[in-house]
Scaffold this active site. Structure first.
Site, short mmCIF file in Angstrom:
data_model
loop_
_atom_site.label_atom_id
_atom_site.label_comp_id
_atom_site.label_asym_id
_atom_site.label_seq_id
_atom_site.Cartn_x
_atom_site.Cartn_y
_atom_site.Cartn_z
N LYS A 1 15.25 24.83 -45.07
CA LYS A 1 16.69 25.62 -45.19
C LYS A 1 16.90 26.03 -46.63
CE LYS A 1 17.41 25.50 -40.88
NZ LYS A 1 17.66 26.76 -40.03
N1 PMP Z 1 13.82 21.43 -37.68
C1 PMP Z 1 14.97 21.02 -38.26
C2 PMP Z 1 15.07 19.48 -38.66
C3 PMP Z 1 16.07 21.83 -38.41
O1 PMP Z 1 17.11 21.47 -39.16
C4 PMP Z 1 15.75 23.27 -38.02
C5 PMP Z 1 17.10 23.92 -38.12
N2 PMP Z 1 17.84 23.98 -37.22
C6 PMP Z 1 14.65 23.55 -37.41
C7 PMP Z 1 13.62 22.65 -37.20
C8 PMP Z 1 14.50 24.95 -36.99
O2 PMP Z 1 14.30 25.98 -37.55
P1 PMP Z 1 15.16 27.31 -37.32
O3 PMP Z 1 16.62 27.15 -37.42
O4 PMP Z 1 14.78 28.33 -38.70
O5 PMP Z 1 14.71 27.89 -36.06
#
Ligand code: PMP
Length: 344
Positions: free
Chosen positions: A48
């Site tokens: 993130k």
């Molecule tokens: N794994 C974790 C621990 C996350 O916090 C997130 C984000 N919500 C994701 C996977 C998935 O990533 P994305 O939001 O880019 O699909």
């Protein structure tokens, strides 16, 4: 790109350029070579960081943000931490509206990172003025010059990964990647990375990982929102009870669903076999590889890249707690619980 043994002006220079690490044991019974893109090497310990930095810098380029302005988001998770970190370095106020379900540890962590945290009641509907969505929206509307990250519906979330994660993986595999496996939450990671990779080689297979209890896989297959798919599950960060605007379903070939229990055991297995202490969704993504591997989806010479989104330290009271595992009924017996940890 600077190498890690050089001197950096601030932690933001360390965002991105995460390593690709070969998986040597956990997938060894399957054909093909498996590599993890280990996102906890970002300074905020998750993928993130990429979207927080990218979205904020895009707003700066457009002249929307100037020092002292405010960044707003509704999250107590990885995105909140990353936004708080970027805000400190760049001199912005960071306001996070979080649900009262968020653990006190998480709220303390965000406040430690300088964020102003509004704790909003969890039991109200999304359109109630007290909900964290409405509180964030109101703060954003009232503060001229503020930016609302809105990660689930922001195209820049996809663009961040199109411009960083995708090109990094292409370069690291010298163009030899055959499969990408990634959990889908907002969908930003898989969509942006896949879009870039498929532009280089349209034959690359892209596999999304979804949770039982989430609508995403069914929507991908039918383009219909099926409420019957929705029920509570424990893994945080993948799957959803709505269709995120930040998911480009056209660049994803297939979704695989994984259970809370198998993903939890696989996350613990990654630590024990590969020496990597990563988050619950890294377990989920590796569990998806195991399911595909059992079906013979991979062949000799394949290069499979799996995204490991964050670090294990954020899950100490959950998947890495024997008590939590027992409470969920994830250990078959007391013996299994004891065997997982050395008792002193
Ligand atoms: N794994 C974790 C621990 C996350 O916090 C997130 C984000 N919500 C994701 C996977 C998935 O990533 P994305 O939001 O880019 O699909």
């Amino acid at each position: 790109m600077k190498h890690r043994n050089q001197v950096f002006d601030n932690v933001l220079e360390l965002v991105g350029n995460t390593p690709l690490v070969k998986l040597n044991r956990i997938t060894s019974k399957f054909e093909g070579d498996f590599y993890a893109k280990v996102e906890c090497f970002n300074p905020g310990q998750s993928s993130k960081d990429r979207i927080a930095l990218y979205i904020i810098e895009e707003a700066e380029k457009k002249g929307i943000l100037k020092p002292g302005d405010t960044i707003v988001e509704t999250t107590s998770g990885n995105t909140g931490f990353s936004i708080a970190m970027v805000s400190i370095i760049k001199g912005y106020e960071c306001v996070l509206a979080v649900s009262s379900k968020s653990s006190p540890d998480k709220i303390d962590m965000l406040r430690t990172m300088g964020a102003k945290v509004y704790v909003c009641p969890a039991h109200v509907s999304a359109d109630d003025p007290r909900s964290y969505y409405q509180v964030a929206k109101r703060i954003h509307e009232e503060l001229k010059g503020s930016v609302y990250i809105n990660q689930y519906f922001n195209q820049l979330n996809i663009d961040a990964h199109y411009n960083s994660t995708g090109p990094e993986i292409w370069k690291q595999t010298e163009g030899e990647i055959t499969h990408l496996v990634a959990c889908s939450g907002t969908g930003g990671t898989i969509s942006g990375t896949a879009k870039y990779l498929k532009e280089q080689n349209p034959n690359i297979k892209v596999i999304g990982v979804d949770a039982f209890g989430s609508v995403i896989k069914k929507y991908h297959e039918t383009r219909e929102f099926d409420e019957k798919e929705i029920y509570p599950y424990r893994i945080e960060g993948l799957g959803k009870n709505l269709i995120p605007g930040a998911t480009d379903f056209d660049v994803i070939d297939q979704f695989v669903k994984v259970t809370d229990e198998e993903s939890a055991h696989t996350a613990r297995e990654i630590a024990r076999t590969e020496g990597m202490f990563v988050g619950y969704t890294s377990g989920a993504a590796t569990q998806a590889i195991k399911q595909l591997g059992e079906q013979g989806a991979f062949k000799k010479g394949d290069k499979i890249v799996v995204i490991y989104p964050d670090h294990g330290s954020r899950y100490m009271s959950k998947v890495y707690s024997d008590k939590w595992m027992s409470d969920q009924g994830f250990f078959d017996s007391q013996n299994e619980a004891a065997a997982q940890s050395i008792q002193y």
